[in-house]
Write an enzyme that holds these catalytic residues in place. Structure first.
Site, PDB file in Angstrom:
ATOM      1  N   ASP A   1     -31.080  -6.890  24.963  1.00  9.61           N
ATOM      2  CA  ASP A   1     -30.766  -7.033  23.547  1.00  9.61           C
ATOM      3  C   ASP A   1     -32.056  -7.249  22.774  1.00  9.61           C
ATOM      4  O   ASP A   1     -32.652  -8.329  22.799  1.00  9.61           O
ATOM      5  CB  ASP A   1     -29.787  -8.204  23.356  1.00  9.61           C
TER       6      ASP A   1
ATOM      7  N   LYS B   1     -31.772  -5.059  12.831  1.00  4.26           N
ATOM      8  CA  LYS B   1     -32.758  -5.685  11.938  1.00  4.26           C
ATOM      9  C   LYS B   1     -33.860  -4.731  11.464  1.00  4.26           C
ATOM     10  O   LYS B   1     -33.657  -4.003  10.497  1.00  4.26           O
ATOM     11  CB  LYS B   1     -33.314  -6.932  12.614  1.00  4.26           C
TER      12      LYS B   1
ATOM     13  N   TYR C   1     -27.533 -15.287  21.824  1.00  6.06           N
ATOM     14  CA  TYR C   1     -26.549 -14.785  20.862  1.00  6.06           C
ATOM     15  C   TYR C   1     -26.626 -13.270  20.847  1.00  6.06           C
ATOM     16  O   TYR C   1     -27.716 -12.705  20.746  1.00  6.06           O
ATOM     17  CB  TYR C   1     -26.849 -15.341  19.465  1.00  6.06           C
TER      18      TYR C   1
HETATM   19  C1  PLP Z   1     -30.343 -10.860  19.715  1.00  9.75           C
HETATM   20  C2  PLP Z   1     -29.252 -10.556  18.730  1.00  9.75           C
HETATM   21  N1  PLP Z   1     -28.257  -9.738  19.094  1.00  9.75           N
HETATM   22  C3  PLP Z   1     -27.264  -9.428  18.237  1.00  9.75           C
HETATM   23  C4  PLP Z   1     -27.241  -9.952  16.970  1.00  9.75           C
HETATM   24  C5  PLP Z   1     -26.121  -9.605  16.038  1.00  9.75           C
HETATM   25  O1  PLP Z   1     -26.589  -8.782  15.009  1.00  9.75           O
HETATM   26  P1  PLP Z   1     -25.802  -8.694  13.624  1.00  9.75           P
HETATM   27  O2  PLP Z   1     -25.978 -10.003  12.934  1.00  9.75           O
HETATM   28  O3  PLP Z   1     -26.472  -7.551  12.902  1.00  9.75           O
HETATM   29  O4  PLP Z   1     -24.385  -8.394  13.944  1.00  9.75           O
HETATM   30  C6  PLP Z   1     -28.251 -10.803  16.556  1.00  9.75           C
HETATM   31  C7  PLP Z   1     -28.242 -11.399  15.211  1.00  9.75           C
HETATM   32  O5  PLP Z   1     -29.027 -12.210  14.850  1.00  9.75           O
HETATM   33  C8  PLP Z   1     -29.296 -11.108  17.465  1.00  9.75           C
HETATM   34  O6  PLP Z   1     -30.301 -11.928  17.130  1.00  9.75           O
END
Ligand code: PLP
Length: 434
Positions: A239, A271, A144
């Site tokens: 990511d 985060k 994700y």
């Molecule tokens: C690996 C990863 N990338 C991107 C995101 C998206 O972040 P946001 O919820 O702050 O948009 C998340 C959210 O959990 C994530 O775990």
């Protein structure tokens, strides 16, 4: 457990907010029952509107790495808010936070702030396409990367939780340049680069997938991805929204990538770098990052980007994430994870306990889960029984079998004992339900 007020607020919320929630997994659809309405949190514990207390193993899905209302973060936020909340202009805190991030990931020269992980990744993809003058992006099923259109295909997290393979509203045109492969499949990566290597702008991967449950990279997989993209003139977007500065002072890359001898080209963070406030970032080498406006032609902007309060909270959080904190996070995660696995084994509940640094999760099925297809074979009903038993006993877990669990540095030995005692009861309840 009395949850009258949570029930009443949730009935009311459903009239004004779709599903009553601002993000789908929170609705408890995957586990049944009523989501709790939280009113306060201190350290490792959070309290709902009916006065029930829980030990928190969600920690806002990662940001509350130091626990709730940490005094240093609170002080940074309070002293900053006195001087207004936002200017929409440069401020000192964003410079200090950028410097702190770059100090932790020395292969990056620049960081740009946005307001969510989704935006960070969306911008990283745009930048990778501009830097390579290519269109295709390779992602892995079950990973994700937020909810931007191009990446909302076979995604993890809430998309996996709700069993939605793709989202209506995303046109074929928006995903025609996204190639989805199975995670940990070396051959599939090799094959696609043989076939279309000169058209691929980037591979995007979670440093360790943690949005289909925790699925660790096979030995050498991340290095293989870095080597493959670089051989073909493409980029690696790592990511680290979830892993960044949670796994080690330098994130996942700082603990594993550095040692394994590979680098990504663009990193995304979120985060932890906001300590509970809405901020995220992308970072990389100057030659790529300076393609962003106003230095270059790649457009990206945000009214609240680099907000002084969010950056103050993030900076205070990172400043307090010392090596002792990481040792304690690792230790708490290990004791809790192994203890729960032992409780499940003692009750004869089939499960796979999987870890990636101090992130972990349990799949209620036998055998290692190494990709999304495996993850989907777990017994989600068994997870629901386990989840609800833990909740009734005051332990707050992610309300989905497709999410990682998060410890905070505020967890005490007493908390660990309570979690493990509850896990014994929950494991027996799960066994009885099978
Ligand atoms: C690996 C990863 N990338 C991107 C995101 C998206 O972040 P946001 O919820 O702050 O948009 C998340 C959210 O959990 C994530 O775990």
């Amino acid at each position: 457990m009395n949850i009258t007020e949570s029930k009443s607020w949730h009935s009311r919320a459903k009239l004004s907010i779709p599903g009553g929630v601002s993000s789908p997994v929170r609705a408890f659809h995957a586990v049944g029952g009523t989501p709790r309405y939280f009113v306060s949190g201190v350290g490792s514990r959070i309290r709902d509107i009916d006065g029930n207390e829980y030990i928190d193993l969600v920690n806002s899905w990662g940001p509350m790495i130091l626990g709730h209302a940490h005094p240093a973060v609170l002080e940074a936020v309070q002293s900053t808010t006195k001087n207004s909340f936002s200017f929409g202009a440069p401020n000192k805190n964003e410079v200090l936070l950028a410097e702190e991030i770059l100090r932790r990931v020395p292969s990056c020269d620049r960081a740009r702030f946005v307001s969510s992980g989704t935006e960070a990744v969306m911008t990283a993809v745009r930048l990778a396409r501009a830097a390579t003058n290519r269109n295709l992006i390779v992602k892995f099923a079950g990973c994700y990367h937020g909810h931007s259109d191009a990446l909302l295909v076979q995604a993890g997290s809430g998309v996996a939780t709700l069993g939605l393979p793709n989202s209506p509203g995303v046109t074929p045109g928006q995903t025609q340049d996204t190639i989805v492969l199975d995670y940990n499949d070396f051959q599939a990566v090799e094959d696609i680069f043989q076939l279309r290597g000169s058209e691929i702008a980037a591979i995007i991967t979670e440093a360790t997938p943690a949005n289909m449950g925790l699925v660790p990279p096979a030995e050498g997989f991340n290095k293989f991805l870095a080597d493959t993209v670089h051989k073909h003139g493409a980029l690696l977007i790592l990511d680290e929204v979830m892993t960044g500065f949670r796994i080690s002072p330098g994130g996942w890359w700082g603990k594993y990538g550095h040692q394994e001898g590979w680098e990504a080209d663009i990193y995304t963070f979120g985060k932890v770098i906001g300590g509970g406030f809405p901020i995220a970032a992308l970072a990389g080498k100057a030659e790529i990052m300076d393609l962003l406006a106003p230095m270059g032609p790649v457009y990206q902007a945000g009214t609240l980007s680099g907000n002084p309060i969010a950056t103050a909270a993030g900076l205070a959080t990172l400043e307090n994430c010392t090596s002792e904190v990481y040792d304690q996070l690792d230790n708490s995660a290990r004791v809790i994870g192994a203890g729960i696995s032992a409780a499940l084994s003692a009750a004869n509940v089939n499960h796979s306990y999987q870890t990636g640094g101090n992130l972990f999760s349990f799949f209620f099925k036998q055998g290692l889960v190494s990709n999304f297809d495996d993850a989907k074979k777990q017994n989600t009903d068994a997870f629901s029984v386990f989840f609800n038993s833990m909740l009734q006993q005051g332990i707050y877990l992610p309300p989905s079998a497709f999410e990682a669990w998060f410890v905070s540095n505020a967890i005490t030995a007493q908390d660990v004992a309570s979690i493990l005692a509850a896990a014994k009861v929950a494991a027996e309840a799960t066994a009885a339900s099978l």
